[in-house]
Structure formats: C-alpha cells, structure tokens
Scaffold this motif. Structure first.
Motif, PDB file in Angstrom:
ATOM      1  N   MET A   1      35.905  54.687  19.695  1.00  0.00           N
ATOM      2  CA  MET A   1      37.320  54.914  19.936  1.00  0.00           C
ATOM      3  C   MET A   1      38.087  54.829  18.615  1.00  0.00           C
ATOM      4  O   MET A   1      37.881  53.918  17.829  1.00  0.00           O
ATOM      5  CB  MET A   1      37.833  53.869  20.924  1.00  0.00           C
ATOM      6  N   GLN A   2      38.961  55.780  18.396  1.00  0.00           N
ATOM      7  CA  GLN A   2      39.714  55.851  17.154  1.00  0.00           C
ATOM      8  C   GLN A   2      40.908  54.893  17.184  1.00  0.00           C
ATOM      9  O   GLN A   2      41.573  54.738  18.205  1.00  0.00           O
ATOM     10  CB  GLN A   2      40.204  57.280  16.929  1.00  0.00           C
ATOM     11  N   VAL A   3      41.162  54.255  16.053  1.00  0.00           N
ATOM     12  CA  VAL A   3      42.291  53.333  15.919  1.00  0.00           C
ATOM     13  C   VAL A   3      43.573  54.158  15.808  1.00  0.00           C
ATOM     14  O   VAL A   3      43.620  55.121  15.038  1.00  0.00           O
ATOM     15  CB  VAL A   3      42.113  52.453  14.650  1.00  0.00           C
ATOM     16  N   PRO A   4      44.615  53.790  16.567  1.00  0.00           N
ATOM     17  CA  PRO A   4      45.886  54.519  16.453  1.00  0.00           C
ATOM     18  C   PRO A   4      46.437  54.414  15.024  1.00  0.00           C
ATOM     19  O   PRO A   4      46.233  53.394  14.346  1.00  0.00           O
ATOM     20  CB  PRO A   4      46.813  53.804  17.435  1.00  0.00           C
ATOM     21  N   LEU A   5      47.134  55.432  14.594  1.00  0.00           N
ATOM     22  CA  LEU A   5      47.665  55.485  13.238  1.00  0.00           C
ATOM     23  C   LEU A   5      48.562  54.290  12.936  1.00  0.00           C
ATOM     24  O   LEU A   5      48.477  53.691  11.854  1.00  0.00           O
ATOM     25  CB  LEU A   5      48.426  56.795  13.003  1.00  0.00           C
ATOM     26  N   TYR A   6      49.419  53.912  13.881  1.00  0.00           N
ATOM     27  CA  TYR A   6      50.317  52.785  13.641  1.00  0.00           C
ATOM     28  C   TYR A   6      49.541  51.493  13.408  1.00  0.00           C
ATOM     29  O   TYR A   6      49.938  50.648  12.614  1.00  0.00           O
ATOM     30  CB  TYR A   6      51.341  52.620  14.772  1.00  0.00           C
ATOM     31  N   GLN A   7      48.406  51.342  14.081  1.00  0.00           N
ATOM     32  CA  GLN A   7      47.580  50.146  13.894  1.00  0.00           C
ATOM     33  C   GLN A   7      46.904  50.179  12.526  1.00  0.00           C
ATOM     34  O   GLN A   7      46.828  49.164  11.826  1.00  0.00           O
ATOM     35  CB  GLN A   7      46.529  50.034  14.999  1.00  0.00           C
ATOM     36  N   ALA A   8      46.431  51.359  12.123  1.00  0.00           N
ATOM     37  CA  ALA A   8      45.812  51.492  10.797  1.00  0.00           C
ATOM     38  C   ALA A   8      46.838  51.191   9.703  1.00  0.00           C
ATOM     39  O   ALA A   8      46.518  50.525   8.711  1.00  0.00           O
ATOM     40  CB  ALA A   8      45.236  52.897  10.626  1.00  0.00           C
ATOM     41  N   LYS A   9      48.084  51.652   9.890  1.00  0.00           N
ATOM     42  CA  LYS A   9      49.140  51.371   8.916  1.00  0.00           C
ATOM     43  C   LYS A   9      49.423  49.876   8.863  1.00  0.00           C
ATOM     44  O   LYS A   9      49.596  49.307   7.775  1.00  0.00           O
ATOM     45  CB  LYS A   9      50.424  52.121   9.277  1.00  0.00           C
ATOM     46  N   ALA A  10      49.476  49.239  10.028  1.00  0.00           N
ATOM     47  CA  ALA A  10      49.733  47.798  10.068  1.00  0.00           C
ATOM     48  C   ALA A  10      48.637  47.036   9.327  1.00  0.00           C
ATOM     49  O   ALA A  10      48.924  46.101   8.570  1.00  0.00           O
ATOM     50  CB  ALA A  10      49.846  47.319  11.516  1.00  0.00           C
ATOM     51  N   GLU A  11      47.390  47.429   9.521  1.00  0.00           N
ATOM     52  CA  GLU A  11      46.278  46.773   8.823  1.00  0.00           C
ATOM     53  C   GLU A  11      46.364  47.010   7.322  1.00  0.00           C
ATOM     54  O   GLU A  11      46.084  46.112   6.528  1.00  0.00           O
ATOM     55  CB  GLU A  11      44.949  47.267   9.387  1.00  0.00           C
ATOM     56  N   PHE A  12      46.781  48.206   6.922  1.00  0.00           N
ATOM     57  CA  PHE A  12      46.935  48.524   5.510  1.00  0.00           C
ATOM     58  C   PHE A  12      48.005  47.626   4.878  1.00  0.00           C
ATOM     59  O   PHE A  12      47.790  47.012   3.836  1.00  0.00           O
ATOM     60  CB  PHE A  12      47.318  49.998   5.343  1.00  0.00           C
ATOM     61  N   PHE A  13      49.159  47.518   5.535  1.00  0.00           N
ATOM     62  CA  PHE A  13      50.233  46.685   4.982  1.00  0.00           C
ATOM     63  C   PHE A  13      49.871  45.201   5.033  1.00  0.00           C
ATOM     64  O   PHE A  13      50.278  44.434   4.168  1.00  0.00           O
ATOM     65  CB  PHE A  13      51.567  46.964   5.690  1.00  0.00           C
ATOM     66  N   ARG A  14      49.086  44.786   6.020  1.00  0.00           N
ATOM     67  CA  ARG A  14      48.611  43.406   6.079  1.00  0.00           C
ATOM     68  C   ARG A  14      47.713  43.122   4.874  1.00  0.00           C
ATOM     69  O   ARG A  14      47.777  42.052   4.274  1.00  0.00           O
ATOM     70  CB  ARG A  14      47.849  43.179   7.387  1.00  0.00           C
TER      71      ARG A  14
END
Length: 128
Positions: free
Chosen positions: A1-14
């Motif tokens: 299952m692919q991670v939603p873009l908003y979640q990937a962005k949140a992980e990037f900023f974290r």
C-alpha cells in the motif's frame, strides 16, 4: 500500500525537525564540507553529529564523500538549499509580522498608560 503524499511530507519535515540537522544542511549549502569542519562549526559531540548525519544520509538528503581518510558531506540536490532559503523567507516574514504586532502592543500599552494616568490625575485633583 502506498503512503499518502501528505504523510510522506510529514515524515520528511519530521526528519528535518532537529536543530543539528538543519545546521548541517545550512553548512552544506555552498558545497561539500569535511566532518571535522562540521564538528568545529556545530560544536557537538562527534557521536551526536554522526547520528544526525546518518539520519540525513538514510533519508537521501545528503551524501558522504571519502577522499583518503577525509570524509565530507554534501547535499544530494539543490532543492534542499532552495527549501532552506524558502524557510528563511517565511521566518523573516513571520518575525517581521511579530515585531510589527509587538510595536503595536507597546504603542497601545503606552496609550492606555497615558489615558490611565490622566484619568487618575483627574480623580486625585482637589475639588473646588
């Protein structure tokens, strides 16, 4: 299952959410920097810097370069430097807005104090 873009962005900023990592990225904006220079600039324990560099390296945001016994780090791409410049612009605007608000609050405090003093003076004035 692919991670939603908003979640990937949140992980990037974290991943960017550590002062040492941000400082390392700032220092790398102008090109590769040897680890010993990073240590001199950031003034933290070598083990702590190593941990933070490992996080940045695993995320793919920096790359390590070995030249003999010297290890340097560099940004993996120019977009990171642009992101840091954008963050600086945003912070500058936010802080400018805060200083304007602070100036307004100080002016309001001065005005209120002046009104309070005039009112208090009238209340204390002797009656004729």
């Amino acid at each position: 299952m692919q991670v939603p873009l908003y979640q990937a962005k949140a992980e990037f900023f974290r991943m960017l959410g550590h002062p040492v990592r941000i400082r390392v990225l700032e220092l790398l904006q102008n090109g590769p920097v040897p680890v010993r220079e990073l240590l001199n600039e950031i003034e933290i324990e070598p083990s702590n810097l190593s941990q933070q560099l490992a996080v940045l390296r695993r995320s793919g945001i920096v790359v390590s370069i070995r030249d003999g016994s010297t290890v340097s780090y560099a940004l993996a791409g120019g977009d990171v430097a642009e992101l840091l410049r954008a963050a600086r612009r945003i912070l500058t605007e936010l802080l400018a807005g805060q200083s304007e608000l602070l100036a307004e609050l100080r002016h309001a405090d001065t005005s209120e104090l002046s009104i309070t003093n005039r009112t208090a003076g009238k209340a204390l004035a002797p009656m004729e």
